[in-house]
Design an enzyme around this catalytic site. Structure first.
Site, PDB file in Angstrom:
ATOM      1  CE  LYS A 173       0.723   1.988   3.294  1.00 16.06           C
ATOM      2  NZ  LYS A 173       1.982   2.537   3.912  1.00 16.06           N
ATOM      3  CE1 TYR A 261      -1.844   0.113   7.294  1.00 19.09           C
ATOM      4  CE2 TYR A 261      -0.405   2.011   7.523  1.00 19.09           C
ATOM      5  CZ  TYR A 261      -0.602   0.681   7.196  1.00 19.09           C
ATOM      6  OH  TYR A 261       0.452  -0.072   6.760  1.00 19.09           O
TER       7      TYR A 261
HETATM    8  P1  NDP Z   1      12.655   1.690   2.034  1.00 18.56           P
HETATM    9  O1  NDP Z   1      13.151   2.961   1.492  1.00 18.56           O
HETATM   10  O2  NDP Z   1      13.213   1.215   3.316  1.00 18.56           O
HETATM   11  O3  NDP Z   1      12.864   0.532   0.971  1.00 18.56           O
HETATM   12  C1  NDP Z   1      12.543   0.706  -0.380  1.00 18.56           C
HETATM   13  C2  NDP Z   1      13.462  -0.152  -1.234  1.00 18.56           C
HETATM   14  O4  NDP Z   1      13.008  -0.005  -2.579  1.00 18.56           O
HETATM   15  C3  NDP Z   1      14.908   0.286  -1.239  1.00 18.56           C
HETATM   16  O5  NDP Z   1      15.662  -0.266  -0.199  1.00 18.56           O
HETATM   17  C4  NDP Z   1      15.361  -0.222  -2.576  1.00 18.56           C
HETATM   18  O6  NDP Z   1      15.656  -1.607  -2.459  1.00 18.56           O
HETATM   19  C5  NDP Z   1      14.126  -0.131  -3.447  1.00 18.56           C
HETATM   20  N1  NDP Z   1      14.164   1.002  -4.377  1.00 18.56           N
HETATM   21  C6  NDP Z   1      14.173   0.891  -5.720  1.00 18.56           C
HETATM   22  N2  NDP Z   1      14.212   2.099  -6.297  1.00 18.56           N
HETATM   23  C7  NDP Z   1      14.240   3.005  -5.312  1.00 18.56           C
HETATM   24  C8  NDP Z   1      14.306   4.419  -5.308  1.00 18.56           C
HETATM   25  N3  NDP Z   1      14.314   5.135  -6.457  1.00 18.56           N
HETATM   26  N4  NDP Z   1      14.353   5.056  -4.113  1.00 18.56           N
HETATM   27  C9  NDP Z   1      14.315   4.350  -2.964  1.00 18.56           C
HETATM   28  N5  NDP Z   1      14.248   2.991  -2.921  1.00 18.56           N
HETATM   29  C10 NDP Z   1      14.217   2.314  -4.087  1.00 18.56           C
HETATM   30  O7  NDP Z   1      11.053   1.834   2.112  1.00 18.56           O
HETATM   31  P2  NDP Z   1      10.035   0.943   2.944  1.00 18.56           P
HETATM   32  O8  NDP Z   1      10.511  -0.448   2.992  1.00 18.56           O
HETATM   33  O9  NDP Z   1       9.717   1.605   4.222  1.00 18.56           O
HETATM   34  O10 NDP Z   1       8.697   1.059   2.038  1.00 18.56           O
HETATM   35  C11 NDP Z   1       8.564   0.354   0.813  1.00 18.56           C
HETATM   36  C12 NDP Z   1       7.064   0.163   0.491  1.00 18.56           C
HETATM   37  O11 NDP Z   1       6.466  -0.587   1.523  1.00 18.56           O
HETATM   38  C13 NDP Z   1       6.264   1.452   0.377  1.00 18.56           C
HETATM   39  O12 NDP Z   1       5.281   1.324  -0.611  1.00 18.56           O
HETATM   40  C14 NDP Z   1       5.584   1.572   1.730  1.00 18.56           C
HETATM   41  O13 NDP Z   1       4.362   2.289   1.683  1.00 18.56           O
HETATM   42  C15 NDP Z   1       5.349   0.114   2.066  1.00 18.56           C
HETATM   43  N6  NDP Z   1       5.310  -0.124   3.517  1.00 18.56           N
HETATM   44  C16 NDP Z   1       4.239  -0.789   4.025  1.00 18.56           C
HETATM   45  C17 NDP Z   1       4.146  -1.022   5.369  1.00 18.56           C
HETATM   46  C18 NDP Z   1       2.994  -1.796   5.899  1.00 18.56           C
HETATM   47  O14 NDP Z   1       2.838  -1.856   7.113  1.00 18.56           O
HETATM   48  N7  NDP Z   1       2.200  -2.427   5.050  1.00 18.56           N
HETATM   49  C19 NDP Z   1       5.148  -0.533   6.302  1.00 18.56           C
HETATM   50  C20 NDP Z   1       6.274   0.120   5.665  1.00 18.56           C
HETATM   51  C21 NDP Z   1       6.321   0.315   4.314  1.00 18.56           C
HETATM   52  P3  NDP Z   1      17.092  -2.202  -2.912  1.00 18.56           P
HETATM   53  O15 NDP Z   1      18.102  -1.416  -2.167  1.00 18.56           O
HETATM   54  O16 NDP Z   1      17.012  -3.626  -2.526  1.00 18.56           O
HETATM   55  O17 NDP Z   1      17.162  -1.992  -4.385  1.00 18.56           O
END
Ligand code: NDP
Length: 412
Positions: A173, A261
């Site tokens: 989401k 949420y």
């Molecule tokens: P992070 O920034 O921690 O992780 C995102 C990952 O996406 C990065 O580590 C990277 O992975 C990859 N990525 C690819 N392109 C990009 C870019 N241009 N900029 C940044 N990251 C990029 O974010 P979150 O893990 O917190 O969030 C990711 C998703 O999960 C979002 O959609 C968020 O809304 C959702 N989320 C949902 C939650 C829930 O409770 N359902 C809780 C937290 C987040 P790599 O380094 O491996 O390439």
């Protein structure tokens, strides 16, 4: 006695006390019946008078609280796209708590991190993908589901790529940054004959399930109003919040991130749809933050129920919902935490706090989708559910922009 709602049984609901608050723990007391069955020989007498051998012996299968997990080779194989904060801290560990899922592949733009994670979780080096070579996942029969955990603006393209590679998709989401993107995702999965689910973990969380059950059973009478607050501070020194601050990657600010949420959980709890919204929003005086930081929004539901919500990057961790009825109130505080949610039922007769055996909502969510894939069922939170929330949030932005009430568009 079985409950009407998945994942909850009567024994999960231990009522602590009435009149005051109380925190009766709910975990079952471990059986000590076998405590003396240690190695060695000898004889004892059981309570019913039957002589018992005092040595290690096998017993029949005990009554199981949950079915046994499937053997690894029968589970649904998952690829995780994006090894960020949420994937590494919540989702990958939670796969170990599932009954039907196994981690089969990882996809990342950081090859060193991907290799390290793959090694730790026993993923074959050939199942580690970069963003560039992802499409060869089509030829990997170990992967049935691709779980997209990327910044919001990338959800559309990666869902399309995954469906194009013949995989089912669980997408985080908010589903996407626009209704048009959501529609494209639904169409792509439909055209590929693959399932699409949006990761609304709160709909698999036992306190939310119990609240919905109580509302359906009329425990608080007729629901008149629902209030909600979801807030967290943006931490711009953390990579996970740097993209959240940018409109082009996040698509929206606190509303898309956590205000969602309030909306989705309210729709889930009430089983009703909003028809009109009003809103005001706030922005920060900081060039690094191009999204809104706070939104106050109200919704009118189809039956006249009202809601009053806010989402914010201006106050510390708050995730609260309150449902007000003609005969009582249900408070969920916190409502949508990963762990430690609480439910308080207040009526004229009593104030009751329900403590429910902790379950892993991420594991329940993933097992649900695995079950849908295995048995060709429709997921409980399909793409249409995610698209509806995006449409509501777009209406909220429009209401804030115009300063007028905006009708939520009807979705086909
Ligand atoms: P992070 O920034 O921690 O992780 C995102 C990952 O996406 C990065 O580590 C990277 O992975 C990859 N990525 C690819 N392109 C990009 C870019 N241009 N900029 C940044 N990251 C990029 O974010 P979150 O893990 O917190 O969030 C990711 C998703 O999960 C979002 O959609 C968020 O809304 C959702 N989320 C949902 C939650 C829930 O409770 N359902 C809780 C937290 C987040 P790599 O380094 O491996 O390439």
């Amino acid at each position: 006695m079985a409950s009407n709602f998945d994942g909850l049984s009567r024994r999960d609901f231990v009522l602590a006390s009435a009149g005051g608050l109380l925190g009766a723990a709910m975990s079952a007391t471990p059986s000590v019946a076998q405590a003396s069955a240690s190695a060695g020989t000898g004889a004892g007498v059981a309570q019913n008078g039957t002589p018992q051998e005092v040595r290690a012996i096998g017993r029949p299968m005990p009554e199981l609280e949950n079915p046994l997990p499937l053997p690894p080779d029968q589970r649904v194989g998952w690829a995780i796209v994006g090894l960020g904060d949420f994937a590494l801290n919540q989702i990958l560990p939670a796969i170990g708590d599932t009954r039907m899922c196994r981690l089969s592949a990882v996809v990342s733009g950081n090859a060193d991190k991907a290799r390290e994670v793959a090694r730790a979780y026993g993923v074959a080096p050939s199942s580690v993908y970069s963003y560039e070579d992802f499409d060869r996942i089509r030829d990997n029969p170990d992967v049935q589901v691709v779980y997209v955990i990327l910044p919001n603006a990338l959800h559309r393209d990666w869902t399309l790529r995954a469906a194009g590679a013949g995989k089912h998709v669980l997408c985080e989401k908010p589903m996407a940054v626009s209704v048009e993107d959501c529609r494209a995702m639904i169409q792509a999965c439909r055209a590929a004959g693959r399932k699409l689910m949006i990761a609304y973990r709160a709909q698999f969380e036992p306190h939310a399930l119990l609240a919905r059950q109580m509302i359906t059973e009329g425990r608080i009478g007729d629901v008149q109003s629902i209030a909600g607050e979801h807030g967290r501070m943006l931490e711009l020194d953390k990579p996970r919040d740097q993209w959240r601050a940018r409109q082009e990657l996040a698509g929206g600010g606190s509303l898309y991130d956590i205000g969602i949420y309030n909306i989705n959980t309210a729709r889930f709890l009430l089983g009703r749809e909003p028809v009109e919204v009003t809103a005001t929003l706030r922005r920060a005086d900081d060039p690094r933050i191009t999204v809104e930081t706070g939104v106050d929004y109200a919704m009118r539901f189809e039956d006249g129920t009202r809601s009053s919500f806010n989402s914010s990057y201006e106050y510390k961790n708050t995730k609260r919902l309150q449902v007000m009825g003609t005969e009582g109130t249900i408070e969920l505080d916190p409502a949508t935490e990963y762990y430690g949610n609480r439910l308080l039922l207040k009526t004229e007769q009593a104030v009751e706090q329900r403590e429910i055996r902790p379950t892993n909502q991420f594991a329940s969510e993933m097992d649900h989708f695995a079950e849908c894939v295995m048995h060709d069922r429709d997921p409980r939170t399909p793409g249409e559910e995610g698209m509806r929330d995006v449409a509501i949030m777009q209406a909220i932005y429009e209401a804030a922009r115009t300063g007028r009430p905006v009708e939520v568009p009807r979705m086909a």
